[in-house]
Design a protein around this motif. Structure first.
Motif, short mmCIF file in Angstrom:
data_model
loop_
_atom_site.label_atom_id
_atom_site.label_comp_id
_atom_site.label_asym_id
_atom_site.label_seq_id
_atom_site.Cartn_x
_atom_site.Cartn_y
_atom_site.Cartn_z
N ALA A 1 24.92 -33.97 28.18
CA ALA A 1 25.32 -35.15 28.97
C ALA A 1 25.10 -36.44 28.20
CB ALA A 1 24.54 -35.19 30.29
N GLY A 2 24.43 -36.34 27.06
CA GLY A 2 24.14 -37.55 26.27
C GLY A 2 23.14 -38.46 26.97
N ASP A 3 22.32 -37.87 27.83
CA ASP A 3 21.38 -38.66 28.64
C ASP A 3 20.02 -38.75 27.93
OD1 ASP A 3 19.70 -39.77 30.57
OD2 ASP A 3 20.72 -38.73 32.21
N LYS A 4 19.92 -39.78 27.08
CA LYS A 4 18.75 -40.01 26.25
C LYS A 4 17.46 -40.11 27.07
CE LYS A 4 19.30 -43.87 24.00
NZ LYS A 4 19.90 -44.86 23.06
N ALA A 5 17.53 -40.87 28.16
CA ALA A 5 16.32 -41.08 28.97
C ALA A 5 15.87 -39.77 29.62
CB ALA A 5 16.58 -42.14 30.04
N LEU A 6 16.83 -38.99 30.06
CA LEU A 6 16.50 -37.72 30.70
C LEU A 6 15.88 -36.76 29.68
CD1 LEU A 6 16.51 -35.98 33.23
CD2 LEU A 6 18.89 -35.34 32.72
N VAL A 7 16.47 -36.70 28.48
CA VAL A 7 15.91 -35.83 27.43
C VAL A 7 14.48 -36.28 27.09
CG1 VAL A 7 16.09 -35.07 25.03
CG2 VAL A 7 18.15 -35.18 26.45
N SER B 1 12.36 -37.65 28.94
CA SER B 1 11.42 -37.31 30.02
C SER B 1 11.03 -35.84 30.00
CB SER B 1 12.03 -37.66 31.37
OG SER B 1 13.05 -36.72 31.72
N MET B 2 11.78 -35.04 29.24
CA MET B 2 11.50 -33.61 29.19
C MET B 2 10.50 -33.25 28.10
SD MET B 2 15.36 -32.20 29.74
CE MET B 2 16.08 -32.19 31.40
N TRP B 3 10.29 -34.17 27.15
CA TRP B 3 9.34 -33.90 26.08
C TRP B 3 7.91 -33.98 26.60
CZ3 TRP B 3 10.40 -31.87 21.47
CH2 TRP B 3 11.72 -31.94 21.01
N LEU B 4 7.06 -33.15 26.06
CA LEU B 4 5.63 -33.23 26.33
C LEU B 4 5.12 -34.60 25.91
CD1 LEU B 4 3.16 -31.34 27.12
CD2 LEU B 4 2.84 -31.06 24.65
N GLU B 5 4.21 -35.17 26.70
CA GLU B 5 3.60 -36.44 26.27
C GLU B 5 2.47 -36.11 25.32
OE1 GLU B 5 2.64 -39.43 29.14
OE2 GLU B 5 4.30 -38.82 30.43
N SER B 6 2.80 -36.05 24.05
CA SER B 6 1.82 -35.64 23.04
C SER B 6 2.30 -36.12 21.68
CB SER B 6 1.70 -34.12 23.04
OG SER B 6 0.95 -33.69 21.92
N GLU B 7 1.35 -36.48 20.83
CA GLU B 7 1.74 -36.98 19.50
C GLU B 7 2.26 -35.88 18.60
OE1 GLU B 7 -1.56 -39.07 17.82
OE2 GLU B 7 -1.33 -40.78 19.19
N ASP B 8 2.08 -34.61 19.00
CA ASP B 8 2.49 -33.54 18.10
C ASP B 8 3.78 -32.83 18.55
OD1 ASP B 8 1.58 -31.94 20.16
OD2 ASP B 8 0.30 -30.69 18.89
N VAL B 9 4.58 -33.51 19.37
CA VAL B 9 5.92 -32.96 19.63
C VAL B 9 6.66 -32.93 18.30
CG1 VAL B 9 6.13 -33.57 22.07
CG2 VAL B 9 6.67 -35.29 20.34
N ALA B 10 7.43 -31.86 18.10
CA ALA B 10 8.03 -31.68 16.76
C ALA B 10 9.44 -31.10 16.83
CB ALA B 10 7.15 -30.74 15.94
N CYS B 11 10.22 -31.43 15.82
CA CYS B 11 11.57 -30.87 15.68
C CYS B 11 11.82 -30.48 14.23
CB CYS B 11 12.63 -31.91 16.03
SG CYS B 11 13.22 -31.78 17.70
N VAL B 12 12.53 -29.38 14.08
CA VAL B 12 13.11 -29.07 12.78
C VAL B 12 14.61 -28.93 13.03
CG1 VAL B 12 12.95 -27.67 10.70
CG2 VAL B 12 10.99 -27.77 12.26
N HIS B 13 15.31 -30.04 12.86
CA HIS B 13 16.76 -30.06 13.04
C HIS B 13 17.43 -29.39 11.84
CE1 HIS B 13 17.04 -32.55 16.59
NE2 HIS B 13 16.23 -33.45 16.06
N PRO B 14 18.62 -28.83 12.05
CA PRO B 14 19.31 -28.23 10.92
C PRO B 14 19.56 -29.26 9.83
CG PRO B 14 20.74 -28.37 12.85
CD PRO B 14 19.37 -28.71 13.30
N GLY B 15 19.08 -28.98 8.65
CA GLY B 15 19.42 -29.81 7.50
C GLY B 15 18.46 -30.92 7.17
N ALA C 1 6.51 -39.83 17.15
CA ALA C 1 7.42 -40.94 17.44
C ALA C 1 8.68 -40.90 16.59
CB ALA C 1 6.69 -42.28 17.26
N VAL C 2 8.53 -40.54 15.33
CA VAL C 2 9.69 -40.46 14.43
C VAL C 2 10.68 -39.43 14.95
CG1 VAL C 2 10.43 -39.75 12.11
CG2 VAL C 2 8.40 -41.19 12.38
N MET C 3 10.17 -38.29 15.36
CA MET C 3 11.03 -37.23 15.90
C MET C 3 11.77 -37.72 17.15
SD MET C 3 11.46 -34.98 18.50
CE MET C 3 9.90 -34.65 19.31
N LEU C 4 11.02 -38.38 18.06
CA LEU C 4 11.65 -38.84 19.31
C LEU C 4 12.77 -39.82 19.02
CD1 LEU C 4 8.48 -39.25 21.55
CD2 LEU C 4 10.25 -37.50 21.79
N SER C 5 12.54 -40.67 18.03
CA SER C 5 13.55 -41.65 17.65
C SER C 5 14.80 -40.95 17.09
CB SER C 5 12.94 -42.61 16.62
OG SER C 5 13.91 -43.46 16.11
#
Lengths: 147, 147
Positions: free
Chosen positions: A27-33, A35-49, A56-60
């Motif tokens: 839906a491209g709903d940035k605010a909704l996405v 709100s789904m992340w854990l409130e924690s400094e160690d949320v993480a992503c490994v995006h393809p590539g 914070a960098v990941m959330l951005s």
């Protein structure tokens, strides 16, 4: 989003959280996405590539990713979903079958089929996404191993 | 392998398990790698380029992967390691900087730099690997987002 999860089994609740994550992304709903992340400094992503990102960098970056998808009609058909719950951590292994009109210059990899790990954490407000890792499945047969 | 982990902090013990996993892999020691996996039907891998695999199928593929590496002098320089422990689950986010002479036809993706998620589970015998997911980092700059 604010549904109580204790009326569903853990597995059903995690499956619902996983589906809701992709629906909000489509839906491209940035605010909704967000709100789904854990409130924690160690949320993480490994995006393809791109390199793994944490906090914070990941959330951005994820905001950018959701923005990129917005209006492109991108759809995730999620298949082969396997859920494991261990205490307050849930692991989802699945395949993202991604249909997108995203411009080629934004596609660092083949986006048609992505092997995916999503991790969720149990919170009083339900399961929150803690970790997302997706990478391309290469559409070639692996070499046969010698018998 | 059989060291008690309760004399180290969780983080140190997980780091040691993560390092030992790559050392056994580099050594091409199939039996040693097998002994590091959690004894559970839901052990899982998302290798670069192939579909997620779970359980016996994954273990069999991993044997092949270790065999492929054997004698090639492949080395993993693991960097940017971040450990999070939640109860009996530990998440490692890291980058595998892989130097290999593996034949090109076995390399489905660029193996030079891989964004990686490893999950470990606490057992009476120490931390065992539960999940491994690695995918290529594409050596290009991402498009700049408009400021």
């Amino acid at each position: 989003m604010s549904e109580r999860t204790d009326t569903l089994s853990d597995t059903d609740a995690v499956l619902a959280a996983n589906e809701a994550f992709y629906e909000a992304w489509e839906a491209g709903d940035k605010a909704l996405v967000r709100s789904m992340w854990l409130e924690s400094e160690d949320v993480a992503c490994v995006h393809p590539g791109i390199d793994p990102e944490i906090g914070a960098v990941m959330l951005s970056t994820f905001d950018e990713v959701v923005d990129q998808v917005k209006g492109t009609g991108t759809q995730f058909f999620v298949s082969e979903v396997e859920v494991s719950v261990v205490g307050d951590v849930a692991r989802v292994v699945c395949v993202e079958n991604c249909v997108t009109t995203l411009p080629a210059e934004l596609q660092l990899v083949d986006y048609s089929r992505l092997g995916t790990t999503n991790l969720f954490r149990r919170t009083p407000e339900g399961w929150r996404i803690w970790h997302h890792h997706a990478g391309p499945v290469v559409p070639v047969l692996r070499p046969e191993s010698g018998e």
